[in-house]
Design an enzyme around this catalytic site. Sequence first.
Site, PDB file in Angstrom:
ATOM      1  N   ASP A   1       0.811  -1.214   0.000  1.00 36.28           N
ATOM      2  CA  ASP A   1       0.000   0.000   0.000  1.00 36.28           C
ATOM      3  C   ASP A   1       0.847   1.269   0.000  1.00 36.28           C
ATOM      4  O   ASP A   1       0.476   2.272  -0.613  1.00 36.28           O
ATOM      5  CB  ASP A   1      -0.943   0.000   1.208  1.00 36.28           C
ATOM      6  CG  ASP A   1      -2.106  -0.971   1.033  1.00 36.28           C
ATOM      7  OD1 ASP A   1      -2.310  -1.451  -0.099  1.00 36.28           O
ATOM      8  OD2 ASP A   1      -2.810  -1.233   2.028  1.00 36.28           O
TER       9      ASP A   1
ATOM     10  N   ARG B   1       2.430   6.191  -3.139  1.00 32.59           N
ATOM     11  CA  ARG B   1       3.439   7.046  -3.775  1.00 32.59           C
ATOM     12  C   ARG B   1       3.283   7.049  -5.295  1.00 32.59           C
ATOM     13  O   ARG B   1       3.446   8.081  -5.945  1.00 32.59           O
ATOM     14  CB  ARG B   1       4.843   6.587  -3.366  1.00 32.59           C
ATOM     15  CG  ARG B   1       5.204   7.003  -1.954  1.00 32.59           C
ATOM     16  CD  ARG B   1       6.455   6.309  -1.433  1.00 32.59           C
ATOM     17  NE  ARG B   1       6.876   6.865  -0.155  1.00 32.59           N
ATOM     18  CZ  ARG B   1       6.280   6.612   1.005  1.00 32.59           C
ATOM     19  NH1 ARG B   1       5.234   5.815   1.048  1.00 32.59           N
ATOM     20  NH2 ARG B   1       6.724   7.161   2.126  1.00 32.59           N
TER      21      ARG B   1
ATOM     22  N   ALA C   1      -7.717   1.823   6.212  1.00 35.44           N
ATOM     23  CA  ALA C   1      -6.302   2.040   6.524  1.00 35.44           C
ATOM     24  C   ALA C   1      -6.147   2.597   7.942  1.00 35.44           C
ATOM     25  O   ALA C   1      -6.592   2.002   8.912  1.00 35.44           O
ATOM     26  CB  ALA C   1      -5.689   2.964   5.472  1.00 35.44           C
ATOM     27  N   TYR C   2      -5.525   3.768   8.076  1.00 31.54           N
ATOM     28  CA  TYR C   2      -5.229   4.380   9.368  1.00 31.54           C
ATOM     29  C   TYR C   2      -6.513   4.605  10.168  1.00 31.54           C
ATOM     30  O   TYR C   2      -6.568   4.347  11.381  1.00 31.54           O
ATOM     31  CB  TYR C   2      -4.498   5.700   9.114  1.00 31.54           C
ATOM     32  CG  TYR C   2      -3.826   6.336  10.305  1.00 31.54           C
ATOM     33  CD1 TYR C   2      -3.885   5.785  11.579  1.00 31.54           C
ATOM     34  CD2 TYR C   2      -3.097   7.515  10.141  1.00 31.54           C
ATOM     35  CE1 TYR C   2      -3.261   6.385  12.651  1.00 31.54           C
ATOM     36  CE2 TYR C   2      -2.459   8.122  11.213  1.00 31.54           C
ATOM     37  CZ  TYR C   2      -2.558   7.557  12.466  1.00 31.54           C
ATOM     38  OH  TYR C   2      -1.943   8.153  13.529  1.00 31.54           O
TER      39      TYR C   2
ATOM     40  N   PHE D   1      -9.274   2.961  10.096  1.00 28.40           N
ATOM     41  CA  PHE D   1      -9.764   1.672  10.598  1.00 28.40           C
ATOM     42  C   PHE D   1      -9.011   1.280  11.868  1.00 28.40           C
ATOM     43  O   PHE D   1      -9.610   0.825  12.848  1.00 28.40           O
ATOM     44  CB  PHE D   1      -9.597   0.609   9.512  1.00 28.40           C
ATOM     45  CG  PHE D   1     -10.048  -0.765   9.910  1.00 28.40           C
ATOM     46  CD1 PHE D   1     -11.390  -1.096   9.901  1.00 28.40           C
ATOM     47  CD2 PHE D   1      -9.125  -1.730  10.289  1.00 28.40           C
ATOM     48  CE1 PHE D   1     -11.807  -2.371  10.275  1.00 28.40           C
ATOM     49  CE2 PHE D   1      -9.528  -3.003  10.654  1.00 28.40           C
ATOM     50  CZ  PHE D   1     -10.880  -3.327  10.651  1.00 28.40           C
TER      51      PHE D   1
END
EC number: 2.7.1.23
Length: 329
Positions: free
Chosen positions: A104, A109, A221-222, A224
Amino acid sequence: MTTPGTDHNADQGADSGDKATKAASGAQTEREVLLVAHTGVHENLGLAAEAASRLQKGGINVRVMATADPAPVARHEVLGRFKRFGHTKEAATGVEMVIVLGGDGTFLRAADIAHSADVPVLGINMGHIGFLAEWEQESLQEAVDRVIDRDYRIEDRMTLSITARDMDGRVLGTGWALNECSVENLNRQGVLDTILEVDERPVSSFGCDGVLVSTPTGSTAYAFSAGGPVLWPELDAILVVTSNAHTLFSRPLVVSPNSMVAVETNPSTSPATVVMDGFRQIHMPPGARVEIRRGPQPVRWVRLDSAPFTDRLVHKFRLPVTGWRGPRH
């Protein structure tokens, strides 16, 4: 995010008759892709070389970009023969798509490059969970063949537009995010005193370690990990999740995609930083604020998998579904 009228096929709306006409007339343009690989893992070099060679044999020119040390790519007997680029907009300008081999972090990026050039991005997972990836490395050959055959579709994923301002309203910096924007405390010995605002109205003030503002794509992601809900990617919404908030009201909020969410820090509190997708940053002195809106430009997401998001969620998080019998008709 998929919205009505935003899905395209790989030929951007051309029907089979148009394609046949182009093939007969020889009017098809030369194809080119940007291949992005996480070169910090040795195995990825071999897989990237395999993908690049197969794409080239399929009639597609290949550019190569390394997200870590570019030296292994330059020295590689196969990858070293292709055009190499750094992390710049020019790397993806004019290509059909960006193909990412990595986890991920590598995908985010590469999405930065794809977004700047407004070209689609395809992720092939070489990491662990790899929730952003569309395909797994075991089926790399199939994914490449699907690209060669133009057997894919494109959907739009919502982004966030971020502006940080000082106490006098001067712009400190701007940016964007595909996953999330996080306001993080730089003083690990104390809390960050903030006030949350939605549509220019105050919601709540509290001390915390930080505040996360996420897209549906970033909800796995973060956000969650911080206790936020999973939002289906077809949903248009902005998710707000606090991190270790010292308040009775610390529930996640799901607000309209047309709303503006702002996080303002107290002039007497610690300095903070705005982190976008884990690697773009803007420094926030005490008293600064960050304003988050829906981004004007989505990320164009290459889809190969027709499975519903529910199946993807179960597979990636290995959720137990034993005993499910399904609907009765």
